[in-house]
Structure formats: C-alpha cells, structure tokens
Write an enzyme that holds these catalytic residues in place. Structure first.
Site, PDB file in Angstrom:
ATOM      1  N   GLU A 222       4.794   3.566   6.096  1.00  0.00           N
ATOM      2  CA  GLU A 222       4.974   3.315   4.853  1.00  0.00           C
ATOM      3  C   GLU A 222       6.284   3.704   4.337  1.00  0.00           C
ATOM      4  O   GLU A 222       6.666   4.863   4.463  1.00  0.00           O
ATOM      5  CB  GLU A 222       3.901   3.785   3.755  1.00  0.00           C
ATOM      6  CG  GLU A 222       3.903   3.366   2.458  1.00  0.00           C
ATOM      7  CD  GLU A 222       2.972   4.154   1.520  1.00  0.00           C
ATOM      8  OE1 GLU A 222       2.715   3.574   0.432  1.00  0.00           O
ATOM      9  OE2 GLU A 222       2.144   4.985   1.891  1.00  0.00           O
TER      10      GLU A 222
ATOM     11  N   LYS B  62       1.963  -3.645  -1.681  1.00  0.00           N
ATOM     12  CA  LYS B  62       0.744  -2.888  -1.913  1.00  0.00           C
ATOM     13  C   LYS B  62      -0.274  -3.182  -3.095  1.00  0.00           C
ATOM     14  O   LYS B  62       0.549  -3.336  -4.269  1.00  0.00           O
ATOM     15  CB  LYS B  62       1.252  -1.295  -1.939  1.00  0.00           C
ATOM     16  CG  LYS B  62       0.418  -0.369  -1.940  1.00  0.00           C
ATOM     17  CD  LYS B  62       0.922   1.067  -1.791  1.00  0.00           C
ATOM     18  CE  LYS B  62       0.055   2.115  -1.558  1.00  0.00           C
ATOM     19  NZ  LYS B  62       0.707   3.504  -1.517  1.00  0.00           N
TER      20      LYS B  62
ATOM     21  N   CYS C  70      -1.436   1.721   3.202  1.00  0.00           N
ATOM     22  CA  CYS C  70      -1.899   3.139   2.925  1.00  0.00           C
ATOM     23  C   CYS C  70      -3.321   2.595   1.659  1.00  0.00           C
ATOM     24  O   CYS C  70      -4.247   2.491   2.471  1.00  0.00           O
ATOM     25  CB  CYS C  70      -0.986   3.973   2.258  1.00  0.00           C
ATOM     26  SG  CYS C  70      -1.519   5.750   2.433  1.00  0.00           S
TER      27      CYS C  70
END
Length: 556
Positions: free
Chosen positions: A45, A114, A150
């Site tokens: 990330e 994200k 994530c």
C-alpha cells in the site's frame, strides 16, 4: 486462455516521502522478478511514498511528484516484462484517493481506490482521503484480478463484490502496522475471506519503521482451501515468487516456503529493533547516546540499540549521584562491556551542589526540607547532561522509560523523559523483565549485537530503583509491577471501569489509586518522545485523552 500465472510478492521498506528512492526499490524488485520469470509484481500500500502519508497528501506538489514517479514506472513496463501493482495517491478533481495502479504495456492499465477507509487507532484515512467505489476485477494476461487495499479485506463486502463480479483471485496490498501476535489475527481473517469467496488470497505488506509504527511484513498466500502456500519472514525485505495454476476452474498456488511464526517476545523485540533502526537511519542520525544506570530499563534499551545499529553507534553514560549504589556502578560497566559499547562516567554531584546553592535563598535557606523537588533535579541534571552530549556530537538521545512508568507518571518531565525516541514506550515493566531474560538467552534474527548474555543477571533480579534518595525502591511509590501492569492493561487496553476491575479481583482502593495516577499523568505523556507501537493501545496515536479533563465517571 492462460493457465499459469507467476505473481511476485515484493515486501518493501519504503522511506516516507522519498519518492525517487522508493521508485528505485520498486524497479529493483521488478528487475529481480523479471529474472525469475514473474508475470506480475505486487508492492505494498502506498509503496511509491510510504504509508501512512498523513498530511503529505494535502500538498499538491507531493501528489504531482507521486504521479510523475508512477507514470515513469508505467512507461518502463513497455519492455514486455512483468506488470506492476503500485500504491499511491490518485487525485480526481477535488477528491484524493488512496489508490493502487496496475502498470502494464507501458501505461497505467487500471486504477482502483480504497473503499473502506479506517478511522480508528493509528488510522485517520478519512481525514485525508475520499472513499472510492466498491472495486471490480481487473483483467490481466488472461486472468481476472481482485485487487484491493488493506482495510478493504478486513470486511467481507469488497471481497464478496469482487468474487461476485468474476475475480479469480484476491490480492490485497497493505500498510498494516505491527502489534504483538497480529499476524495470527490476519491469518484467521484470511480464512474467512477464502471461505466466503472460494478464492485464493494474497496479502502483501510493507516492512520497516515509520515514526512510531513498525510494519513487520509477514506477507502470505492462502489457497481457497485455507491452506497456507507461502509466508514471508517478519521484519526483513524480500521478494517471493508464487506460482498459480488453474485447477478445476480455481486458481491454486503451488506450495512454497513458510517462514516460521516467531514467539511473542521475539516479535516484540524485533519490532523494537527495526523501529529504532529505521528511525535512526531514515532521519540520518549518526548514533545514539543514552544514560546507563545499572537498571533494567536502560540495559534492555542499550541492547536494542546495539542490535539495531551495531556497538560502534551506541554511547552509554553512567551519571552517578551520592545515592548511586556500588552495584549499579558495577552493573552498568559490565553491561557496557558485554555489549561492546563506548562507556563513560560523568558524576552529577557538582551540579547537584551548584543547584542546591543557587536555589537555597529561593527555597528559604533550609526552611523547606528536601522533597521530590530535589529528586527531580537529579533527573533533570542527567537530562541536561545527555542533551549536551547529543547537541555536541549529533547523536540522538534514546530515552529509556517504560509504559508502566509513563502510565502512572513515574517519570520526570524534562529529566529522564528527555530524548528523541523510546523503544520501551509501549512496553510494560513485566514485559521488560521477560524481554531481558529472553535477550540474554537469544538473539534477534535481525540483530547486530553479540550473541549470549548482554546484561548481568543481577540487573534483572534486583529490585528496581530510581536511586534518587537513600534506599529508594520503585515499590515504595508503586504497587508490585505484576499487579500494577494487570490493572493498567485493564484501564488502558481494556478501557475497563473501576467496578469491572474490582469484579476481576483487584482491590478497589488500589484500582482507584492507579486510575488517578493514569489520569493525572496525561500532560506528561503528551510531551513524551515518540516510541515503538507494540500493543493495540499505544499512548499517542492510539490513545488520545484530553489533558484538561473533569470526567470522573470511571471511579464510580
């Protein structure tokens, strides 16, 4: 249709904001992966910049520089080598996303933002990023990749969306910080995602220290049948080639190396070593200086420093007062010898006399008897001495206070709290004892220090003492550490009330006393140096309480 896919897991240690250097790390990983025949290289990330970027992403120049580095990396994929998955910022109008980029055939082939933005503990993504839509699969060389970032895989929705829209594999890029035994929690969660989707799962994590956070890596691959195919080591960079093949319509990863799980104490010690090493090296400090008192906290801090930096970059100073015992002098000298570090003795007696004379008129020339003020003066004299050495030679002052002390305020602000970094800030005293026994019998795999004993056994077994007055012991002022730490863990990590702790079997008066100490020391903790996060509730980023606070409901 292609039947095999080689995915390289690039477990990298980026330097926050050093975009050119980070791009070089990614290029090096891609070059090695190409040599090994990989089709795709997956990096962590925000790999172009390091995670978490915090308010750097509020700077337009930073985002533009990230975009330029990603574009350059994309252009290089025109060479026919592996594709690249890189993490970084993506700006679209007024919105800024935490994104991943698939770089292939000389261009940015796809972007994904994200979707789940964490906003708890050390995370404040919602403060600086906008949430992206639920991602769909990305076609890549005959396969459909379910790429996510994530937090997206910590909840089922994104994984389910990807599987329902045709993804053949789940791949998560991560900046997931270390907490003791968190690796097992990730494995348990991966099992859930595999069961829910029927897909194999790839977890690629950052490694390295970033201020108070440590990222331990431990990247892994889990097949749809919940079997582990690969686990990469903790606390070290590396590249791992994973081979996937279609089997009955399901992508299956061939079995590879499984790095052994580290015991809890070794995990904690490794995080402390890596956190200090990267803080020092990335901020370009030549070395550390610390006070070596002959006590356990300074001894284990010195051992961590040597394992992080090597003995040549560690300078220890004993600063005896008239209250310093012969045993402490002997133990400090032997500890320095065992570690092979520079050691010197600077007595603070003259400074104590000078302050006593200077302050005598203001203190009423003996009308006010000595008290904690004179004790704190000794600690502050030592702090000034160590800061002078730090200023003169450029070494960073390593402070040595532990979480039990910081919780209760058993530390002197502008005294033993002086320093630029602390490896024990999130480590309770009982864990300090356990780590000291462990280090005398073991060596961290990433350590640079000597094997075998690094501190005299007496340092661990003798009653802890600040030695600021005759025959002083810590337990003159604090409960026994095994009781104190249990109460503190209930109050800090568990957010338990006094009643709940009394129900657990603790004495009410003692719990109230510890709670009051914890509450009143907040102003000290706010001024403490940064330190390695070990527990789920580290002071500072995880636990943020107001200094001015009249709420007393916890004591009811």
């Amino acid at each position: 249709m292609a039947e095999t896919l080689k995915i390289a897991l690039a477990q990298l240690n980026p330097h926050e904001g050093a975009l050119t250097a980070n791009a070089a790390l990614i290029r090096k990983a891609r070059s090695e992966a190409a040599r090994l025949g990989a089709d795709l290289v997956v990096t962590p990330e925000f790999s172009i910049a390091g995670y978490p970027p915090e308010d750097l992403v509020r700077k337009p120049a930073f985002i533009a520089a990230c975009e330029a580095e990603i574009a350059a990396l994309a252009a290089e994929t025109a060479d026919g080598g592996p594709g690249l998955v890189v993490g970084g910022p993506w700006q679209e109008g007024e919105k800024v996303f935490n994104a991943l980029f698939l770089l292939e055939a000389g261009q940015i082939a796809a972007r994904r933002a994200k979707h789940e933005l964490p906003n708890y503990g050390v995370f404040d993504d919602k403060r600086v990023f906008d949430a992206g839509p639920a991602p769909g699969p990305i076609p890549f060389r005959g396969f459909r990749l379910g790429l996510m970032i994530c937090e997206d895989w910590w909840f089922p929705a994104v994984s389910e969306t990807l599987s329902e829209t045709g993804a053949e594999i789940l791949i998560a890029i991560n900046g997931s910080p270390f907490e003791a035994e968190k690796h097992q929690a990730r494995l348990d969660l991966a099992v859930s995602r595999c069961v829910e989707t029927g897909l194999g799962f790839v977890f690629v994590n950052q490694v390295g220290g970033q201020d108070e956070l440590v990222f331990e890596g431990a990247s892994f691959v889990m097949n749809a049948d919940r079997s582990l195919a690969h686990v990469m080591p903790m606390f070290t960079e590396g590249l791992r080639i994973t081979e996937w093949r279609r089997d009955g319509g399901v992508l299956v990863c061939a079995a590879g190396e499984i790095a052994p799980a580290l015991p809890r104490l070794e995990q904690i010690y490794g995080a402390m070593v890596l956190g200090l090493r990267d803080y020092m090296n990335k901020n370009r400090f030549p070395g550390v200086v610390l006070g070596l008192s002959g006590g356990i906290d300074s001894a284990i801090s010195a051992a961590v420093a040597v394992d992080a930096l090597g003995p040549d970059r560690v300078r220890a100073v004993m600063m005896p007062s008239p209250y310093t015992s012969i045993e402490s002098l002997e133990d400090a000298a032997e500890c320095a010898q065992l570690l092979g570090i520079r050691y010197e003795n600077i007595g603070i007696g003259p400074a104590m006399e000078a302050f006593a004379g200077m302050l005598a008129p203001a203190f009423g020339n003996g009308n006010r008897p000595p008290d904690i003020t004179e004790e704190n003066l000794q600690s502050r004299i030592r702090g000034v001495t160590l800061m002078a050495l730090s200023n003169k030679f450029g070494d960073m002052l390593l402070t040595t206070g532990n979480k039990s002390e910081m919780s209760t305020g058993y530390a002197t602000i502008y005294g033993d709290m002086c320093g630029g970094y602390s490896v024990l800030k999130d480590v309770y005293k009982t864990t300090v004892f356990a780590l000291s026994w462990w280090r005398n019998e073991n060596q961290s795999a990433i350590g640079l220090g000597p094997k075998g004993m690094v501190m005299p056994e007496r340092v661990i077994t003798k009653p802890p003492s600040a030695e600021l007055k005759p025959d002083q012991k810590d337990q003159d002022s604090l409960p026994p550490y095994e009781v104190l730490d249990a109460i503190l863990e209930g109050l800090v990590e568990g957010e338990k009330s006094v009643d709940a702790l009394v129900a657990d079997g603790f004495d009410r008066a003692l719990v109230l006393r510890v709670w009051r100490l914890l509450d009143r020391a907040e102003y000290k903790r706010r001024q403490a140096p940064p330190g390695v996060k070990i527990t789920p509730r580290a002071f500072g980023r995880d636990r943020r309480y107001p200094i001015t606070n009249g709420f007393t409901a916890l004591i009811s």
